[in-house]
Scaffold this active site. Structure first.
Site, PDB file in Angstrom:
ATOM      1  CG  HIS A 167      32.426  25.769  16.225  1.00 56.05           C
ATOM      2  ND1 HIS A 167      32.954  25.694  14.959  1.00 56.05           N
ATOM      3  CD2 HIS A 167      31.210  25.158  16.162  1.00 56.05           C
ATOM      4  CE1 HIS A 167      32.103  25.062  14.169  1.00 56.05           C
ATOM      5  NE2 HIS A 167      31.027  24.735  14.872  1.00 56.05           N
ATOM      6  CG  ASP A 180      28.878  21.810  15.117  1.00 60.30           C
ATOM      7  OD1 ASP A 180      29.483  22.457  14.238  1.00 60.30           O
ATOM      8  OD2 ASP A 180      29.431  21.391  16.146  1.00 60.30           O
ATOM      9  CB  CYS A 194      32.706  27.780  12.275  1.00 65.03           C
ATOM     10  SG  CYS A 194      33.869  28.756  13.249  1.00 65.03           S
TER      11      CYS A 194
END
Length: 202
Positions: A136, A154, A32
């Site tokens: 994240h 995202d 991520c």
């Protein structure tokens, strides 16, 4: 869509379009941070200075190996300081901010959303947002001042689409402690390094 239209009319979505053009899905469960950097560096039109495939100079996750090996990232992910190191060695100017109050994040988001040239990558705890998973990273793509909402792009698109989050809730998720570093999470502010020409002009 209504929230997006309101924010666009208010002038706080100016950075969105460069990010959306480069929107990328992380290619590994632990990538991520790398996926967010790919979006940010390409949105800022930073030339990586080396070839990606064939004649093309373009950022992809497999080029982001200057501070830590990709195998280590696959095993452990990255923390906020390592993400900043990766951004700096790939020709971005970076500030790391660990928030103490909501106003610091609000000011940074408002500035980044008012025009292109600055990208914020958020480091946060998903559970504090009522999501599944843990720590994240994702880019922040816009701000709705009247509703005090931020738009998160995202990079785990297989899990969550782009979504609006209350700024206070995101700030709280950033204040959580990252067990990898023992420090609070926060955000990285990226800009193209002064004097660099954008991709296509070098």
């Amino acid at each position: 869509q209504r929230v997006f239209a309101e924010a666009l009319a208010a002038g706080t979505m100016a950075g969105y379009f460069a990010l959306a053009e480069q929107f990328h899905t992380q290619s590994d469960p632990a990538f991520c941070g790398l996926g967010s950097l790919v979006v940010a560096l390409n949105a800022l039109a930073i030339d990586p200075g080396r070839l990606w495939k064939g004649p093309w100079r373009w950022f992809s996750e497999d080029l982001l190996d200057c501070c830590v090996t990709l195998d280590r990232v696959r095993a452990e992910g990255v923390d906020l300081d390592t993400l900043a190191c990766l951004a700096r060695c790939n020709r971005a100017d970076v500030d790391v901010v660990r928030p103490t109050d909501d106003d610091a994040l609000r000011a940074a988001v408002a500035t980044a959303s008012a025009g292109p040239g600055t990208v914020l990558i958020a480091s946060y705890d998903r559970q504090a947002l009522g999501q599944t998973g843990g720590g994240h990273f994702s880019p922040i793509a816009g701000y709705h001042a009247a509703r005090d909402l931020v738009l998160i792009l995202d990079v785990a698109r297989f899990k969550y689409p782009p979504h609006w989050v209350a700024l206070a809730r995101l700030a709280a998720a950033m204040r959580t402690i990252d067990p990898a570093s023992g420090r609070a999470r926060g955000w990285a502010r990226l800009r193209r390094r002064t004097g660099l020409e954008p991709i296509g002009l070098t």
